[in-house]
Design a protein around this motif. Structure first.
Motif, PDB file in Angstrom:
ATOM      1  N   GLU A   1       0.824  -1.213   0.000  1.00  0.00           N
ATOM      2  CA  GLU A   1       0.000   0.000   0.000  1.00  0.00           C
ATOM      3  C   GLU A   1       0.856   1.261   0.000  1.00  0.00           C
ATOM      4  OE1 GLU A   1      -4.242  -1.556   1.745  1.00  0.00           O
ATOM      5  OE2 GLU A   1      -3.066  -0.216   3.017  1.00  0.00           O
ATOM      6  N   VAL A   2       1.985   1.233   0.682  1.00  0.00           N
ATOM      7  CA  VAL A   2       2.892   2.388   0.663  1.00  0.00           C
ATOM      8  C   VAL A   2       3.413   2.606  -0.756  1.00  0.00           C
ATOM      9  CG1 VAL A   2       5.164   3.227   1.417  1.00  0.00           C
ATOM     10  CG2 VAL A   2       3.554   2.289   3.095  1.00  0.00           C
ATOM     11  N   ASN A   3       3.874   1.536  -1.394  1.00  0.00           N
ATOM     12  CA  ASN A   3       4.394   1.643  -2.760  1.00  0.00           C
ATOM     13  C   ASN A   3       3.332   2.052  -3.772  1.00  0.00           C
ATOM     14  OD1 ASN A   3       6.993   0.969  -1.946  1.00  0.00           O
ATOM     15  ND2 ASN A   3       6.669  -1.215  -2.258  1.00  0.00           N
ATOM     16  N   ALA A   4       2.081   1.658  -3.516  1.00  0.00           N
ATOM     17  CA  ALA A   4       0.980   2.018  -4.419  1.00  0.00           C
ATOM     18  C   ALA A   4       0.423   3.409  -4.107  1.00  0.00           C
ATOM     19  CB  ALA A   4      -0.133   0.976  -4.320  1.00  0.00           C
ATOM     20  N   GLY A   5       0.914   4.014  -3.021  1.00  0.00           N
ATOM     21  CA  GLY A   5       0.461   5.346  -2.648  1.00  0.00           C
ATOM     22  C   GLY A   5      -0.929   5.389  -2.032  1.00  0.00           C
ATOM     23  N   VAL A   6      -1.375   4.266  -1.475  1.00  0.00           N
ATOM     24  CA  VAL A   6      -2.729   4.223  -0.893  1.00  0.00           C
ATOM     25  C   VAL A   6      -2.728   3.935   0.610  1.00  0.00           C
ATOM     26  CG1 VAL A   6      -3.813   3.562  -3.081  1.00  0.00           C
ATOM     27  CG2 VAL A   6      -3.059   1.781  -1.485  1.00  0.00           C
ATOM     28  N   ALA A   7      -1.554   3.900   1.227  1.00  0.00           N
ATOM     29  CA  ALA A   7      -1.475   3.560   2.646  1.00  0.00           C
ATOM     30  C   ALA A   7      -2.238   4.546   3.520  1.00  0.00           C
ATOM     31  CB  ALA A   7      -0.016   3.483   3.097  1.00  0.00           C
TER      32      ALA A   7
ATOM     33  N   VAL B   1      -4.838   6.347   2.505  1.00  0.00           N
ATOM     34  CA  VAL B   1      -6.200   6.517   2.005  1.00  0.00           C
ATOM     35  C   VAL B   1      -7.182   5.958   3.029  1.00  0.00           C
ATOM     36  CG1 VAL B   1      -7.814   5.781   0.191  1.00  0.00           C
ATOM     37  CG2 VAL B   1      -5.472   6.427  -0.401  1.00  0.00           C
ATOM     38  N   ARG B   2      -8.294   6.646   3.190  1.00  0.00           N
ATOM     39  CA  ARG B   2      -9.319   6.186   4.138  1.00  0.00           C
ATOM     40  C   ARG B   2      -9.745   4.762   3.761  1.00  0.00           C
ATOM     41  NH1 ARG B   2     -12.844   7.278   7.910  1.00  0.00           N
ATOM     42  NH2 ARG B   2     -15.093   7.062   7.661  1.00  0.00           N
ATOM     43  N   ASN B   3      -9.888   3.917   4.756  1.00  0.00           N
ATOM     44  CA  ASN B   3     -10.287   2.513   4.621  1.00  0.00           C
ATOM     45  C   ASN B   3      -9.217   1.605   4.023  1.00  0.00           C
ATOM     46  OD1 ASN B   3     -12.845   2.838   5.808  1.00  0.00           O
ATOM     47  ND2 ASN B   3     -13.668   3.589   3.875  1.00  0.00           N
ATOM     48  N   SER B   4      -7.984   2.075   3.946  1.00  0.00           N
ATOM     49  CA  SER B   4      -6.910   1.187   3.499  1.00  0.00           C
ATOM     50  C   SER B   4      -6.633   0.164   4.596  1.00  0.00           C
ATOM     51  CB  SER B   4      -5.637   1.982   3.202  1.00  0.00           C
ATOM     52  OG  SER B   4      -5.067   2.491   4.413  1.00  0.00           O
ATOM     53  N   ALA B   5      -6.011  -0.933   4.223  1.00  0.00           N
ATOM     54  CA  ALA B   5      -5.642  -1.949   5.211  1.00  0.00           C
ATOM     55  C   ALA B   5      -4.609  -1.394   6.180  1.00  0.00           C
ATOM     56  CB  ALA B   5      -5.106  -3.196   4.510  1.00  0.00           C
ATOM     57  N   THR B   6      -3.748  -0.516   5.694  1.00  0.00           N
ATOM     58  CA  THR B   6      -2.732   0.095   6.549  1.00  0.00           C
ATOM     59  C   THR B   6      -3.383   0.965   7.622  1.00  0.00           C
ATOM     60  OG1 THR B   6      -1.146   0.069   4.735  1.00  0.00           O
ATOM     61  CG2 THR B   6      -0.663   1.544   6.573  1.00  0.00           C
ATOM     62  N   GLU B   7      -4.362   1.775   7.220  1.00  0.00           N
ATOM     63  CA  GLU B   7      -5.081   2.603   8.190  1.00  0.00           C
ATOM     64  C   GLU B   7      -5.834   1.708   9.187  1.00  0.00           C
ATOM     65  OE1 GLU B   7      -8.012   6.375   7.929  1.00  0.00           O
ATOM     66  OE2 GLU B   7      -8.876   4.473   7.269  1.00  0.00           O
ATOM     67  N   ALA B   8      -6.458   0.653   8.676  1.00  0.00           N
ATOM     68  CA  ALA B   8      -7.185  -0.276   9.543  1.00  0.00           C
ATOM     69  C   ALA B   8      -6.234  -0.928  10.543  1.00  0.00           C
ATOM     70  CB  ALA B   8      -7.895  -1.341   8.709  1.00  0.00           C
ATOM     71  N   LEU B   9      -5.040  -1.285  10.099  1.00  0.00           N
ATOM     72  CA  LEU B   9      -4.050  -1.893  10.981  1.00  0.00           C
ATOM     73  C   LEU B   9      -3.625  -0.909  12.075  1.00  0.00           C
ATOM     74  CD1 LEU B   9      -2.299  -4.349  11.612  1.00  0.00           C
ATOM     75  CD2 LEU B   9      -0.601  -3.457  10.010  1.00  0.00           C
ATOM     76  N   LEU B  10      -3.463   0.349  11.717  1.00  0.00           N
ATOM     77  CA  LEU B  10      -3.109   1.373  12.695  1.00  0.00           C
ATOM     78  C   LEU B  10      -4.188   1.483  13.774  1.00  0.00           C
ATOM     79  CD1 LEU B  10      -1.436   3.838  13.680  1.00  0.00           C
ATOM     80  CD2 LEU B  10      -2.810   5.221  12.116  1.00  0.00           C
ATOM     81  N   TRP B  11      -5.453   1.551  13.353  1.00  0.00           N
ATOM     82  CA  TRP B  11      -6.548   1.671  14.313  1.00  0.00           C
ATOM     83  C   TRP B  11      -6.759   0.380  15.101  1.00  0.00           C
ATOM     84  CZ3 TRP B  11      -8.158   5.949  16.241  1.00  0.00           C
ATOM     85  CH2 TRP B  11      -7.990   7.128  15.508  1.00  0.00           C
ATOM     86  N   LEU B  12      -6.501  -0.743  14.473  1.00  0.00           N
ATOM     87  CA  LEU B  12      -6.608  -2.017  15.189  1.00  0.00           C
ATOM     88  C   LEU B  12      -5.541  -2.094  16.273  1.00  0.00           C
ATOM     89  CD1 LEU B  12      -8.017  -4.732  15.459  1.00  0.00           C
ATOM     90  CD2 LEU B  12      -6.542  -5.601  13.652  1.00  0.00           C
ATOM     91  N   LYS B  13      -4.337  -1.654  15.946  1.00  0.00           N
ATOM     92  CA  LYS B  13      -3.252  -1.623  16.937  1.00  0.00           C
ATOM     93  C   LYS B  13      -3.641  -0.724  18.105  1.00  0.00           C
ATOM     94  CE  LYS B  13       1.466   0.022  17.622  1.00  0.00           C
ATOM     95  NZ  LYS B  13       1.240   1.204  18.454  1.00  0.00           N
ATOM     96  N   ARG B  14      -4.215   0.421  17.818  1.00  0.00           N
ATOM     97  CA  ARG B  14      -4.656   1.328  18.877  1.00  0.00           C
ATOM     98  C   ARG B  14      -5.746   0.682  19.738  1.00  0.00           C
ATOM     99  NH1 ARG B  14      -4.803   6.759  15.067  1.00  0.00           N
ATOM    100  NH2 ARG B  14      -2.558   7.136  15.140  1.00  0.00           N
ATOM    101  N   GLY B  15      -6.663  -0.028  19.087  1.00  0.00           N
ATOM    102  CA  GLY B  15      -7.730  -0.717  19.819  1.00  0.00           C
ATOM    103  C   GLY B  15      -7.191  -1.811  20.716  1.00  0.00           C
ATOM    104  N   LEU B  16      -6.223  -2.561  20.202  1.00  0.00           N
ATOM    105  CA  LEU B  16      -5.610  -3.622  21.011  1.00  0.00           C
ATOM    106  C   LEU B  16      -4.855  -3.037  22.202  1.00  0.00           C
ATOM    107  CD1 LEU B  16      -4.317  -5.922  18.140  1.00  0.00           C
ATOM    108  CD2 LEU B  16      -6.038  -6.538  19.855  1.00  0.00           C
ATOM    109  N   LYS B  17      -4.175  -1.928  21.959  1.00  0.00           N
ATOM    110  CA  LYS B  17      -3.434  -1.270  23.039  1.00  0.00           C
ATOM    111  C   LYS B  17      -4.404  -0.744  24.104  1.00  0.00           C
ATOM    112  CE  LYS B  17       0.335   1.992  23.699  1.00  0.00           C
ATOM    113  NZ  LYS B  17       1.268   2.905  23.047  1.00  0.00           N
ATOM    114  N   PHE B  18      -5.516  -0.169  23.670  1.00  0.00           N
ATOM    115  CA  PHE B  18      -6.548   0.301  24.589  1.00  0.00           C
ATOM    116  C   PHE B  18      -7.087  -0.857  25.426  1.00  0.00           C
ATOM    117  CE2 PHE B  18     -11.171   0.524  25.190  1.00  0.00           C
ATOM    118  CZ  PHE B  18     -11.250   1.578  26.088  1.00  0.00           C
ATOM    119  N   LEU B  19      -7.427  -1.958  24.758  1.00  0.00           N
ATOM    120  CA  LEU B  19      -7.974  -3.123  25.443  1.00  0.00           C
ATOM    121  C   LEU B  19      -6.966  -3.686  26.441  1.00  0.00           C
ATOM    122  CD1 LEU B  19     -10.371  -5.028  25.737  1.00  0.00           C
ATOM    123  CD2 LEU B  19      -9.430  -6.381  23.854  1.00  0.00           C
TER     124      LEU B  19
END
Length: 125
Positions: A81-87, A89-107
């Motif tokens: 996604e970084v190489n494709a320039g979409v990392a 972008v809203r709803n990218s897997a990279t963005e989802a991974l970032l928010w998932l990491k934050r959610g796991l850290k919160f939990l």
């Protein structure tokens, strides 16, 4: 036995691939295994957290299933996604991974507070 000790898929069981990183499928399986915990903690209080958590898992899974061999690690998904320039972008897997990491850290933080004896949910949150 506790819920966590009998989980079929645990983060601690994931074997990191030396050069490639975190296996996507095992990571997603471990994330899905956490979802019932959110229901047990409070289906009302944790409903927004659960919805966000599951939504981010699904976004990463949707990317993964488009190319299971090519995206067999989280790092490969992010690099693609970084190489494709979409990392970013809203709803990218990279963005989802970032928010998932934050959610796991919160939990993790919340459960640590409970484990340390905090009885008040608001304070633990």
């Amino acid at each position: 036995p506790t819920f966590f000790s009998v989980m079929a898929n645990r983060f601690s069981d994931i074997e990191l691939r030396e050069e490639e990183g975190i296996p996507t499928e095992e990571f997603l399986d471990s994330c899905y295994a956490i979802v019932p915990v959110l229901d047990k903690l409070g289906p009302t209080v944790f409903a927004p957290v659960k919805m966000d958590f599951v939504g981010n898992i699904k976004k990463i899974n949707q990317k993964f299933i488009t190319n299971k061999e090519g995206f067999d690690t989280l790092q490969k998904i992010v690099l693609h996604e970084v190489n494709a320039g979409v990392a970013q972008v809203r709803n990218s897997a990279t963005e989802a991974l970032l928010w998932l990491k934050r959610g796991l850290k919160f939990l993790k933080g919340f459960l640590t507070e409970v484990k340390n004896g905090e009885k008040n949910i608001q304070t633990a949150l």
